[in-house]
Design a protein around this motif. Structure first.
Motif, PDB file in Angstrom:
ATOM      1  N   ASN A  76     -10.369 -11.308  10.398  1.00  0.00           N
ATOM      2  CA  ASN A  76      -9.061 -11.110   9.773  1.00  0.00           C
ATOM      3  C   ASN A  76      -7.970 -11.709  10.668  1.00  0.00           C
ATOM      4  O   ASN A  76      -7.954 -11.465  11.879  1.00  0.00           O
TER       5      ASN A  76
ATOM      6  N   GLU B  45       6.429  -5.536  13.163  1.00  0.00           N
ATOM      7  CA  GLU B  45       5.905  -5.950  11.860  1.00  0.00           C
ATOM      8  C   GLU B  45       4.677  -6.829  12.077  1.00  0.00           C
ATOM      9  O   GLU B  45       4.763  -7.868  12.744  1.00  0.00           O
TER      10      GLU B  45
ATOM     11  N   LEU C 283       1.514  -8.772   9.979  1.00  0.00           N
ATOM     12  CA  LEU C 283       1.235  -9.277   8.639  1.00  0.00           C
ATOM     13  C   LEU C 283      -0.204  -9.765   8.518  1.00  0.00           C
ATOM     14  O   LEU C 283      -0.767 -10.311   9.472  1.00  0.00           O
TER      15      LEU C 283
ATOM     16  N   SER D 203      -3.786   1.589   8.775  1.00  0.00           N
ATOM     17  CA  SER D 203      -4.830   0.676   8.291  1.00  0.00           C
ATOM     18  C   SER D 203      -5.379  -0.189   9.427  1.00  0.00           C
ATOM     19  O   SER D 203      -6.581  -0.479   9.475  1.00  0.00           O
TER      20      SER D 203
ATOM     21  N   ASN E   9      -2.199 -11.991   5.419  1.00  0.00           N
ATOM     22  CA  ASN E   9      -2.035 -12.631   4.103  1.00  0.00           C
ATOM     23  C   ASN E   9      -0.639 -12.396   3.533  1.00  0.00           C
ATOM     24  O   ASN E   9      -0.455 -12.207   2.330  1.00  0.00           O
ATOM     25  N   GLY E  10       0.355 -12.389   4.438  1.00  0.00           N
ATOM     26  CA  GLY E  10       1.735 -12.256   4.024  1.00  0.00           C
ATOM     27  C   GLY E  10       2.182 -10.841   3.716  1.00  0.00           C
ATOM     28  O   GLY E  10       3.341 -10.625   3.358  1.00  0.00           O
ATOM     29  N   LYS E  11       1.291  -9.862   3.840  1.00  0.00           N
ATOM     30  CA  LYS E  11       1.629  -8.475   3.536  1.00  0.00           C
ATOM     31  C   LYS E  11       1.661  -7.641   4.816  1.00  0.00           C
ATOM     32  O   LYS E  11       0.882  -7.875   5.743  1.00  0.00           O
ATOM     33  N   VAL E  12       2.546  -6.654   4.844  1.00  0.00           N
ATOM     34  CA  VAL E  12       2.705  -5.827   6.034  1.00  0.00           C
ATOM     35  C   VAL E  12       1.471  -4.946   6.227  1.00  0.00           C
ATOM     36  O   VAL E  12       0.976  -4.314   5.290  1.00  0.00           O
ATOM     37  N   VAL E  13       0.991  -4.911   7.480  1.00  0.00           N
ATOM     38  CA  VAL E  13      -0.148  -4.076   7.856  1.00  0.00           C
ATOM     39  C   VAL E  13       0.384  -2.795   8.482  1.00  0.00           C
ATOM     40  O   VAL E  13       1.169  -2.840   9.429  1.00  0.00           O
ATOM     41  N   THR E  14      -0.025  -1.642   7.967  1.00  0.00           N
ATOM     42  CA  THR E  14       0.413  -0.367   8.534  1.00  0.00           C
ATOM     43  C   THR E  14      -0.400  -0.040   9.781  1.00  0.00           C
ATOM     44  O   THR E  14      -1.516  -0.539   9.967  1.00  0.00           O
TER      45      THR E  14
ATOM     46  N   TYR F 205      -4.237 -11.770  11.809  1.00  0.00           N
ATOM     47  CA  TYR F 205      -3.015 -10.960  11.853  1.00  0.00           C
ATOM     48  C   TYR F 205      -1.899 -11.791  12.474  1.00  0.00           C
ATOM     49  O   TYR F 205      -2.070 -12.351  13.564  1.00  0.00           O
TER      50      TYR F 205
END
Length: 309
Positions: free
Chosen positions: A243, A289, A291, A301, A293-298, A245
């Motif tokens: 993955n 922040e 990311l 998660s 795939n362009g989405k925020v990772v919490t 990041y």
């Protein structure tokens, strides 16, 4: 020398191109042709559009793939420009085209020449931890960014500035330089300052892969990499179990931190529901922040992903 109605061919792209074309028009320069680029569909377009500006003002604009083509040479020769300007155009201009400018060919470069000649100078300056950079108006020559200097303006690089933020400062600096330099260029009184290449530096382009983080490096170097390529550039990234990041926003923690973030393992960690990046010198980045795939990772998660390794 006459000071009326100077005519120019302008090679331009990006926000610097837009602001400098507007400055030429405001100073009464007649722009007979703009040579630019087509937007790359794979590139994030976060900057102003030279194409839109040319349409607005009825300026002829072309986007040849090769500025060294005989066809472009003949087209510019027929226009017989007083000046040729290059504002963030991405190709070197051949000397036979430069010679067509009866009163000089000039480029605006995003560094304090002779430092950071070459490609993406803003990103390189931030990467190297510089505390200032600037913009330089200079005469174009056969070598990149090697001609005599007309004027320079410095801007600060603050400790947390990203390359994007510095670029905004340089866009303003470029406009200011051109505005104040044009009268002397037009009336022929401009003086050239030496551009001593032996005191400078040259850098090539950068690829997205150059943003891969080496967590064994000192935290300041990792932070400089993040700042140099932070969005809207591709971003500094790390890989965990396949993955990717990307760091969207981060801050370098002070050298003296609380026990819960001191001497973290190298790489990504989650502590007290916050994401950190541990570096080789025992210091860390607080990743505000992250990311994928362009989405925020919490943080939760990411913690699950790290626990599954």
């Amino acid at each position: 020398m006459t000071t009326q109605n100077p005519r120019a061919v302008v090679f331009a792209y990006h926000s610097v191109g837009v602001r400098c074309i507007k400055t030429l028009l405001a100073r009464g320069v007649q722009i007979d042709l703009v040579v630019s680029h087509e937007d790359n569909p794979t590139e994030t377009i976060w900057f102003e559009s030279v194409a839109d500006l040319c349409r607005e003002h009825g300026i002829s604009r072309i986007t040849p793939e090769n500025p060294a083509s005989p066809e472009l040479f003949e087209q510019i020769k027929a226009l017989a420009p007083d000046f040729i300007f290059s504002f963030y155009y991405r190709h070197m201009l051949p000397t036979n085209i430069l010679a067509l400018a009866k009163r000089g060919a000039y480029n605006l470069h995003g560094s304090l020449l002779p430092k950071y000649r070459g490609r993406v100078p803003v990103n390189w300056a931030v990467l190297h931890g510089e505390t200032e950079t600037g913009a330089t108006l200079h005469e174009m020559a056969a070598k990149p960014d090697a001609g005599g200097i007309i004027a320079q303006t410095a801007v600060p690089i603050l400790p947390d500035d990203t390359a994007f933020e510095v670029f905004g400062k340089l866009t303003v600096a470029a406009e200011q330089i051109l505005w104040f330099a044009l009268p002397s260029l037009i009336d022929g009184s401009a003086k050239l300052l030496a551009n001593d290449l032996s005191k400078g530096s040259y850098f090539g382009g950068r690829k997205a892969e150059d943003g891969r983080i080496n967590w064994s490096l000192p935290a300041q170097q990792v932070y400089n990499l993040h700042r140099a390529v932070a969005p809207p550039y591709p971003g500094a990234f790390t890989e965990v179990d396949g993955n990717i990041y990307v760091i969207g926003k981060a801050r370098l923690l002070a050298s003296t931190t609380s026990n819960n973030t001191a001497n973290l393992p190298q790489g990504l960690s989650v502590v007290d529901n916050a994401i950190f990046g541990g570096c080789g010198d025992g210091r860390a980045l607080h990743i505000i922040e992250l990311l994928m795939n362009g989405k925020v990772v919490t943080a939760s998660s990411l913690q699950q992903q790290l626990a599954a390794q």
